[in-house]
Design a protein around this motif. Structure first.
Motif, PDB file in Angstrom:
ATOM      1  N   TRP A  38       0.458  -0.557  -0.240  1.00  0.00           N
ATOM      2  CA  TRP A  38       0.051   0.407  -0.391  1.00  0.00           C
ATOM      3  C   TRP A  38       1.011   0.999  -0.198  1.00  0.00           C
ATOM      4  N   TYR A  66      -2.420  -1.446  -6.881  1.00  0.00           N
ATOM      5  CA  TYR A  66      -3.248  -1.095  -6.059  1.00  0.00           C
ATOM      6  C   TYR A  66      -4.495  -2.219  -6.358  1.00  0.00           C
ATOM      7  N   TYR A  95      -2.676  -5.400  -4.312  1.00  0.00           N
ATOM      8  CA  TYR A  95      -2.690  -5.161  -3.008  1.00  0.00           C
ATOM      9  C   TYR A  95      -4.678  -5.446  -2.073  1.00  0.00           C
ATOM     10  N   LYS A  96      -5.553  -4.852  -3.170  1.00  0.00           N
ATOM     11  CA  LYS A  96      -6.121  -4.983  -1.997  1.00  0.00           C
ATOM     12  C   LYS A  96      -7.182  -6.713  -2.564  1.00  0.00           C
ATOM     13  N   LYS A 129      -5.509  -8.115   0.145  1.00  0.00           N
ATOM     14  CA  LYS A 129      -5.647  -7.567   1.872  1.00  0.00           C
ATOM     15  C   LYS A 129      -7.039  -8.808   1.598  1.00  0.00           C
TER      16      LYS A 129
END
Length: 140
Positions: A66, A91, A94-95, A98
Motif C-alpha cells: 500500500w 493497487y 494489494y486489494k 487484502k
C-alpha cells in the motif's frame, strides 16, 4: 461492562494528552474486542494469537504494497502512463491480497468462534474505529 467503563475513563484521561501510543490503542482494542465478543478464556487463548498473526500479515502487506501505491498517488501528476499502469496493477494486487488475508482469517476463525461471534468481531472492529475517530475529532 467494566471494560467499557475503563475505556470511557481512559479516553477522558488521554483527552489532555497530545498523542496516544500504538501500544495504548492495542491495549484498548484488546479490551474492547474481548468485551464485545464475550470471549471465554479458552476462546481468548486461541483467538488472540490468530488475530495477532493476521494483524502482522496485514501490517506487512500495508508496508510492502500500500505504501508504494500511496506514494504513487501523491506524485500522480509527475508519473508516466507506464508508471501509473504499474501503480494501478499494484493497487489491484494489494486489494486482492487484502481480501485473501481476510478470507483466510475468517476460515481459521471458524474453528475457534461461532459465526455470530465472527460477525460480532466485525462489528467491534467498526465500532472501535468509530470510537477512535470520534475521540480524534473531539480533540481538535
Amino acid at each position: 461492562m467494566k471494560t467499557l467503563f475503563f475505556l470511557l475513563i481512559f479516553f477522558t484521561c488521554i483527552n489532555t494528552q497530545a498523542q496516544v501510543s500504538d501500544d495504548q490503542i492495542k491495549s484498548l482494542r484488546t479490551a474492547f474486542y474481548t468485551e464485545a465478543l464475550s470471549l471465554s478464556p479458552s476462546e481468548a487463548e486461541k483467538f488472540w494469537p490468530l488475530h495477532n498473526k493476521y494483524e502482522k500479515l496485514h501490517d506487512s502487506l500495508y508496508e510492502n504494497q500500500w505504501c508504494y501505491v500511496k506514494n504513487g498517488l501523491e506524485t500522480l501528476s509527475e508519473l508516466s502512463p507506464t508508471e501509473t499502469d504499474e501503480i494501478l496493477t499494484a493497487y489491484v494486487a494489494y486489494k486482492d491480497e487484502k481480501a485473501h488475508l481476510k478470507k483466510q482469517f475468517i476460515t481459521e476463525l471458524k474453528d475457534i468462534l461461532s459465526a455470530k461471534k465472527i460477525l460480532q468481531l466485525k462489528k467491534a472492529q467498526r465500532d472501535f474505529h468509530i470510537m477512535l475517530f470520534e475521540e480524534y475529532k473531539n480533540k481538535k
